[in-house]
Scaffold this motif. Structure first.
Motif, mmCIF file in Angstrom:
data_model
loop_
_atom_site.group_PDB
_atom_site.id
_atom_site.type_symbol
_atom_site.label_atom_id
_atom_site.label_comp_id
_atom_site.label_asym_id
_atom_site.label_seq_id
_atom_site.Cartn_x
_atom_site.Cartn_y
_atom_site.Cartn_z
ATOM 1 N N VAL A 37 -78.650 2.371 63.397
ATOM 2 C CA VAL A 37 -77.422 1.630 62.651
ATOM 3 C C VAL A 37 -77.729 0.131 62.581
ATOM 4 N N TYR A 38 -78.871 -0.402 61.879
ATOM 5 C CA TYR A 38 -79.442 -1.633 61.513
ATOM 6 C C TYR A 38 -78.981 -2.095 60.287
ATOM 7 N N SER A 39 -78.349 -1.168 59.512
ATOM 8 C CA SER A 39 -78.029 -1.320 58.005
ATOM 9 C C SER A 39 -77.206 -0.424 57.613
ATOM 10 N N TYR A 40 -76.822 -0.344 56.243
ATOM 11 C CA TYR A 40 -75.935 0.685 55.793
ATOM 12 C C TYR A 40 -77.078 1.902 55.374
ATOM 13 N N ALA A 41 -76.400 3.080 55.596
ATOM 14 C CA ALA A 41 -77.410 4.166 55.257
ATOM 15 C C ALA A 41 -77.358 4.526 53.720
ATOM 16 N N HIS A 42 -78.534 5.066 53.313
ATOM 17 C CA HIS A 42 -78.735 5.271 51.905
ATOM 18 C C HIS A 42 -78.607 6.592 51.587
ATOM 19 N N ILE A 43 -78.492 7.245 50.289
ATOM 20 C CA ILE A 43 -78.720 8.249 49.982
ATOM 21 C C ILE A 43 -79.398 9.619 50.515
ATOM 22 N N GLY A 44 -80.789 8.894 50.730
ATOM 23 C CA GLY A 44 -81.740 9.755 51.580
ATOM 24 C C GLY A 44 -81.598 10.244 52.668
ATOM 25 N N ASN A 45 -80.826 9.339 53.548
ATOM 26 C CA ASN A 45 -80.595 9.522 54.824
ATOM 27 C C ASN A 45 -79.460 10.594 54.726
ATOM 28 N N PHE A 46 -78.319 10.438 53.696
ATOM 29 C CA PHE A 46 -77.123 11.509 53.802
ATOM 30 C C PHE A 46 -77.667 12.776 53.211
ATOM 31 N N ARG A 47 -78.904 12.821 52.438
ATOM 32 C CA ARG A 47 -79.229 14.034 52.109
ATOM 33 C C ARG A 47 -79.573 14.976 53.210
ATOM 34 N N SER A 48 -80.153 14.217 54.384
ATOM 35 C CA SER A 48 -80.748 14.933 55.527
ATOM 36 C C SER A 48 -79.550 15.434 56.311
ATOM 37 N N PHE A 49 -78.529 14.469 56.316
ATOM 38 C CA PHE A 49 -77.166 14.797 57.076
ATOM 39 C C PHE A 49 -76.373 16.001 56.491
ATOM 40 N N LEU A 50 -76.602 15.798 55.248
ATOM 41 C CA LEU A 50 -75.719 17.105 54.564
ATOM 42 C C LEU A 50 -76.267 18.307 54.758
ATOM 43 N N THR A 51 -77.788 18.545 54.843
ATOM 44 C CA THR A 51 -78.289 19.776 55.306
ATOM 45 C C THR A 51 -77.969 20.324 56.460
ATOM 46 N N ALA A 52 -77.656 19.380 57.562
ATOM 47 C CA ALA A 52 -76.858 19.971 58.801
ATOM 48 C C ALA A 52 -75.970 20.458 58.566
ATOM 49 N N ASP A 53 -74.903 19.446 57.797
ATOM 50 C CA ASP A 53 -73.351 20.056 57.451
ATOM 51 C C ASP A 53 -73.237 21.193 56.907
ATOM 52 N N LEU A 54 -74.274 21.490 56.100
ATOM 53 C CA LEU A 54 -74.328 22.872 55.249
ATOM 54 C C LEU A 54 -74.689 24.226 56.141
ATOM 55 N N ILE A 55 -75.675 23.654 57.209
ATOM 56 C CA ILE A 55 -75.939 24.939 58.021
ATOM 57 C C ILE A 55 -74.568 24.965 58.945
ATOM 58 N N LEU A 56 -73.909 24.187 59.575
ATOM 59 C CA LEU A 56 -72.937 24.253 60.180
ATOM 60 C C LEU A 56 -71.865 25.148 59.391
ATOM 61 N N ARG A 57 -71.463 24.805 58.239
ATOM 62 C CA ARG A 57 -70.671 25.566 57.305
ATOM 63 C C ARG A 57 -71.109 27.079 57.133
ATOM 64 N N THR A 58 -72.176 27.197 57.002
ATOM 65 C CA THR A 58 -72.681 28.654 56.569
ATOM 66 C C THR A 58 -72.562 29.198 58.113
ATOM 67 N N ALA A 59 -72.747 28.708 58.951
ATOM 68 C CA ALA A 59 -72.766 29.492 60.432
ATOM 69 C C ALA A 59 -71.486 29.911 60.631
ATOM 70 N N GLN A 60 -70.311 28.993 60.314
ATOM 71 C CA GLN A 60 -68.982 29.040 60.366
ATOM 72 C C GLN A 60 -68.215 29.927 59.354
ATOM 73 N N ALA A 61 -68.894 30.196 58.196
ATOM 74 C CA ALA A 61 -68.349 30.898 57.295
ATOM 75 C C ALA A 61 -68.650 32.722 57.809
ATOM 76 N N LEU A 62 -69.902 32.755 58.420
ATOM 77 C CA LEU A 62 -70.418 33.864 59.032
ATOM 78 C C LEU A 62 -69.795 34.134 60.254
ATOM 79 N N GLY A 63 -68.712 33.584 60.525
ATOM 80 C CA GLY A 63 -68.062 33.772 61.876
ATOM 81 C C GLY A 63 -68.487 33.344 63.217
ATOM 82 N N TRP A 64 -69.458 32.429 63.060
ATOM 83 C CA TRP A 64 -70.044 31.911 64.174
ATOM 84 C C TRP A 64 -69.338 30.623 64.834
#
Length: 508
Positions: A37-64
């Motif tokens: 956290v030394y500056s504002y995050a850019h969209i490349g950073n958030f593409r990676s964070f969104l991958t983790a988010d989609l993994i979570l959502r998929t696991a939860q949709a599967l009932g995990w």
């Protein structure tokens, strides 16, 4: 979802798409590298964070069940960590001396400010909140203890400049990125490493001695601060245990950061650190590498502003997930505009559903089976290595079916449509919430709902009245001309069995 379907992701460790198999059945324990956290995050950073988010959502949709930890790095990330060079400067300290950093009285305030900014962007893009979001500076005691254990086991050693992990003492170093990269570093690092007391060019810093650093703690090796790599290893194990199921991050972290995490963690426990590693590929902007030099360095808030509308936030989210996470992706303004159009369709479907639910329009449910199968297709796509293009196409296909029914949607079909959109939103996070109520002409509620959009409500209602009369006398040419005049006022017009209905045109 059928019993045969399994959640599969590419595993960087093995180089193959494999089933995600948690140690505890249907309980995914996942760690995702967060921002420095030394500056504002850019969209490349958030593409990676969104991958983790989609993994979570998929696991939860599967009932995990899911347990997700994502850290904040607020000390210890050196400017030369990509070459394991201990001569680098802490990025937090360097940021304080930058033009952006001039407004902060100290590095602690800078860290707090950019942490808050990051969390605002996180919320704007609709990412699920981690179960734990640890900060490095809050875990220095545990970091020191871990380093002491490595020194006691003769897997780390002290020099006059710091404490280093001894790479030759860990036989599997390089197993994530490939051993050839580790050997290449041995040759390349000879010209950059300045600590002559290091025993091997590959050895990396666990603790950097620096009594003058802006953020420092007392340790058995004197005043200083922890290294970046040890932070993630220790925080992951504190909150997820010695062995975690899945570790995520950008492809730039594979080497050396994640390679170093493995070496430290497995040296401390003697157990495999993470079963599965998922890495997101870089994105380009308008066909070029994102860089301030090219003028295409885009931060999230550059695109959203400080008070962006929900639809604009969702459009950016959708644009960033529209490419599959492990394929190169080119982000363009056109991509963002197209995503905005899709979000508008989702919003119109929400409004139609709300109208049908409110009116309790009778009729059969002609959408249930179609939408159930369409959602199943989307979920299968996400379970197959996060195939977002296919999942998004399924979401749009189902939405098209809802829109084709228009305001003739029965209450029963509306319930099926609502279930579909709710499921798609839980899976992809792209469906607008809080739909605007669809108004009928002449209603005071309609007037108040749209008046703030700069639309002349009285003019719309007057023209609709004239059009109704023209249709009654079968003057269809005049009715069509009046329809064009109505649309030109910035509204959408829908003819329903109960009469014409209108609302402001969906825009971003």
């Amino acid at each position: 979802m059928s019993r045969e379907a399994r959640f599969r992701l590419f595993n960087t460790l093995t180089g193959a798409v494999e089933p995600v198999i948690p140690r505890e059945p249907k309980h995914l324990r996942m760690y995702g590298c967060g921002p420095t956290v030394y500056s504002y995050a850019h969209i490349g950073n958030f593409r990676s964070f969104l991958t983790a988010d989609l993994i979570l959502r998929t696991a939860q949709a599967l009932g995990w069940k899911t347990t997700y930890v994502s850290n904040i790095t607020d000390v210890g990330h050196l400017s030369t960590d990509d070459t394991i060079d201990p001569s680098g400067e802490d990025r937090m300290a360097r940021a304080l001396r930058s033009k952006e950093g001039e407004r902060f009285p100290n590095v602690w305030d800078l860290a707090r400010y950019y942490t808050d900014a990051f969390l605002q962007d996180w919320d704007a893009l609709g990412l699920l909140e981690p179960d734990v979001r640890p900060r490095a500076i809050e875990h220095v005691r545990e970091l020191i203890q871990a380093i002491e254990e490595l020194v006691a086991a003769q897997l780390a050693y002290e020099t006059s400049l710091g404490v280093y992990f001894s790479v030759p003492g860990f036989a599997d170093y390089g197993k994530l990125s490939g051993n050839e990269k580790a050997s290449l570093l041995r040759n390349a690092a000879r010209d950059v490493v300045v600590d002559t007391e290091k025993r091997d060019p590959r050895d990396f810093a666990l603790w950097k001695k620096d009594p003058h650093h802006l953020m420092q703690w007392h340790s058995p090796w004197g005043w200083g601060f922890p290294g970046w790599h040890i932070e993630c290893s220790v925080m992951a194990q504190i909150y997820l245990g010695d062995e975690i199921d899945l570790h995520t991050g950008g492809e730039d972290l594979i080497f050396p950061h994640h390679e170093c995490e493995i070496a430290q963690a497995e040296s401390l426990t003697g157990k495999p650190f993470a079963r599965h590693w998922a890495h997101t590929r870089f994105l380009q902007v308008e066909g070029r590498k994102m860089s301030k030099r090219f003028g295409n360095f885009l931060r999230v808030r550059d695109l959203l502003g400080s008070h962006a509308a929900q639809e604009k936030n969702l459009a950016l989210r959708m644009a960033l997930i529209s490419g599959q996470y492990r394929k190169p992706y080119n982000f363009t303004r056109a991509t963002l505009r197209d995503a905005g159009v899709h979000i508008g369709r989702f919003k119109r479907a929400r409004d139609i559903i709300q109208n049908a639910t409110d009116s309790q329009h009778s009729g059969r449910d002609n959408l249930c089976d179609l939408l159930r199968n369409t959602y199943r297709h989307a979920l299968h796509a996400m379970a197959d290595d996060l195939n977002t293009p296919v999942a998004i196409a399924a979401a749009l296909s189902g939405t098209k079916s809802i829109l084709e029914n228009g305001y003739d949607l029965s209450a029963a079909a509306a319930r099926s449509a609502k279930t579909f959109l709710d499921q798609i939103d839980a899976l992809l996070g792209v469906i607008p919430q809080s739909p605007a109520a669809t108004a009928e002409p002449g209603e005071s509620q309609a007037a108040s709902a749209v008046g703030g959009n700069g639309i002349d409500v009285k003019a719309v209602e007057r023209l609709i009245g004239e059009r109704r009369k023209a249709r009654a006398r079968k003057d269809y040419a005049r009715a069509d001309a009046l329809r064009d005049e109505i649309l030109a006022l910035g509204v959408e017009l829908h003819d329903t069995p109960s009469g014409p209905k209108w609302r402001p045109k969906t825009t971003l």
